[in-house]
Design a protein around this motif. Structure first.
Motif, PDB file in Angstrom:
ATOM      1  N   THR A  14      56.997  50.432  43.184  1.00 25.88           N
ATOM      2  CA  THR A  14      56.716  49.355  44.138  1.00 25.88           C
ATOM      3  C   THR A  14      55.331  48.997  43.549  1.00 25.88           C
ATOM      4  O   THR A  14      54.342  49.932  43.450  1.00 25.88           O
ATOM      5  CB  THR A  14      56.547  49.692  45.610  1.00 25.88           C
ATOM      6  OG1 THR A  14      56.064  50.971  45.672  1.00 25.88           O
ATOM      7  CG2 THR A  14      58.064  49.903  46.016  1.00 25.88           C
ATOM      8  N   LYS A  15      55.073  47.736  43.391  1.00 20.90           N
ATOM      9  CA  LYS A  15      53.585  47.276  42.992  1.00 20.90           C
ATOM     10  C   LYS A  15      52.718  47.564  44.230  1.00 20.90           C
ATOM     11  O   LYS A  15      53.366  46.917  45.317  1.00 20.90           O
ATOM     12  CB  LYS A  15      53.850  45.739  42.480  1.00 20.90           C
ATOM     13  CG  LYS A  15      52.468  45.303  41.717  1.00 20.90           C
ATOM     14  CD  LYS A  15      52.927  44.059  40.811  1.00 20.90           C
ATOM     15  CE  LYS A  15      51.915  44.061  39.753  1.00 20.90           C
ATOM     16  NZ  LYS A  15      52.271  43.067  38.738  1.00 20.90           N
ATOM     17  N   PRO A  16      51.310  47.903  44.019  1.00 23.01           N
ATOM     18  CA  PRO A  16      50.843  47.707  45.265  1.00 23.01           C
ATOM     19  C   PRO A  16      50.447  46.457  45.706  1.00 23.01           C
ATOM     20  O   PRO A  16      49.653  45.509  44.734  1.00 23.01           O
ATOM     21  CB  PRO A  16      49.396  48.589  44.877  1.00 23.01           C
ATOM     22  CG  PRO A  16      49.551  48.958  43.484  1.00 23.01           C
ATOM     23  CD  PRO A  16      51.023  48.432  43.078  1.00 23.01           C
ATOM     24  N   ARG A  17      50.741  45.879  46.715  1.00 23.49           N
ATOM     25  CA  ARG A  17      50.426  44.538  47.144  1.00 23.49           C
ATOM     26  C   ARG A  17      49.109  44.414  48.076  1.00 23.49           C
ATOM     27  O   ARG A  17      49.139  45.141  49.000  1.00 23.49           O
ATOM     28  CB  ARG A  17      51.627  43.872  47.915  1.00 23.49           C
ATOM     29  CG  ARG A  17      52.811  43.476  47.231  1.00 23.49           C
ATOM     30  CD  ARG A  17      52.372  42.432  46.189  1.00 23.49           C
ATOM     31  NE  ARG A  17      53.312  41.966  45.077  1.00 23.49           N
ATOM     32  CZ  ARG A  17      53.608  41.245  44.037  1.00 23.49           C
ATOM     33  NH1 ARG A  17      51.968  40.765  43.771  1.00 23.49           N
ATOM     34  NH2 ARG A  17      54.366  41.048  43.358  1.00 23.49           N
ATOM     35  N   VAL A  18      48.134  43.856  47.364  1.00 26.23           N
ATOM     36  CA  VAL A  18      47.045  43.632  48.292  1.00 26.23           C
ATOM     37  C   VAL A  18      46.631  42.515  48.827  1.00 26.23           C
ATOM     38  O   VAL A  18      47.089  41.558  48.085  1.00 26.23           O
ATOM     39  CB  VAL A  18      45.542  44.249  47.668  1.00 26.23           C
ATOM     40  CG1 VAL A  18      45.596  45.799  47.242  1.00 26.23           C
ATOM     41  CG2 VAL A  18      45.591  43.377  46.149  1.00 26.23           C
ATOM     42  N   LYS A  19      46.262  42.009  50.070  1.00 28.81           N
ATOM     43  CA  LYS A  19      46.155  40.853  50.506  1.00 28.81           C
ATOM     44  C   LYS A  19      44.795  40.771  51.323  1.00 28.81           C
ATOM     45  O   LYS A  19      44.369  41.745  52.152  1.00 28.81           O
ATOM     46  CB  LYS A  19      47.269  40.398  51.518  1.00 28.81           C
ATOM     47  CG  LYS A  19      47.697  41.269  52.700  1.00 28.81           C
ATOM     48  CD  LYS A  19      48.855  40.796  53.416  1.00 28.81           C
ATOM     49  CE  LYS A  19      49.199  40.890  54.748  1.00 28.81           C
ATOM     50  NZ  LYS A  19      48.903  42.408  55.080  1.00 28.81           N
TER      51      LYS A  19
END
Ligand code: TYC
Length: 102
Positions: A14-19
């Motif tokens: 899972t790609k680390p999703r940063v918002k």
């Protein structure tokens, strides 16, 4: 992961999703009654500005009608607005503080 049945090993990436959080300006509004010294004190106390910066911000609001005290995430901005409005009301000054999305 090995399912436990002795079967195929599956690896899931899972790609680390940063918002980035949305940011909000906290603004002071001019009025005809709040003392300049009180506004300077508010900016020093709640926005951690130096006396010099607080004075510049107060004069900007006085001359232009509105001015920015800082930029914060939603919850922090909301807290600043509440703190300033409560403090102004306690001292019976009509000073208004608002937030707006950047
Ligand atoms: N206009 C006010 C006065 O002349 C000073 C003032 C400055 C009031 C900034 C509010 O956000 C404000 N006493």
């Amino acid at each position: 992961d090995n399912g436990g049945d002795g079967g195929t090993i599956t690896v899931t990436k899972t790609k680390p999703r940063v918002k980035r959080p949305s940011l909000y300006r906290v603004l002071l509004l001019n009025d005809d009654y709040t003392p300049m010294e009180f506004v300077i004190h508010v900016v020093e106390r709640f926005f951690h500005k130096s006396r010099e910066d607080a004075t510049r911000i107060m004069l900007h609001v006085h001359h232009h009608g509105v001015g920015e005290c800082g930029v914060f995430t939603y919850e922090v901005a909301e807290t600043k607005v509440t703190q300033v409005m409560d403090f102004a009301r306690k001292h019976q000054h009509p000073l208004q503080c608002v937030m707006e999305k950047k």
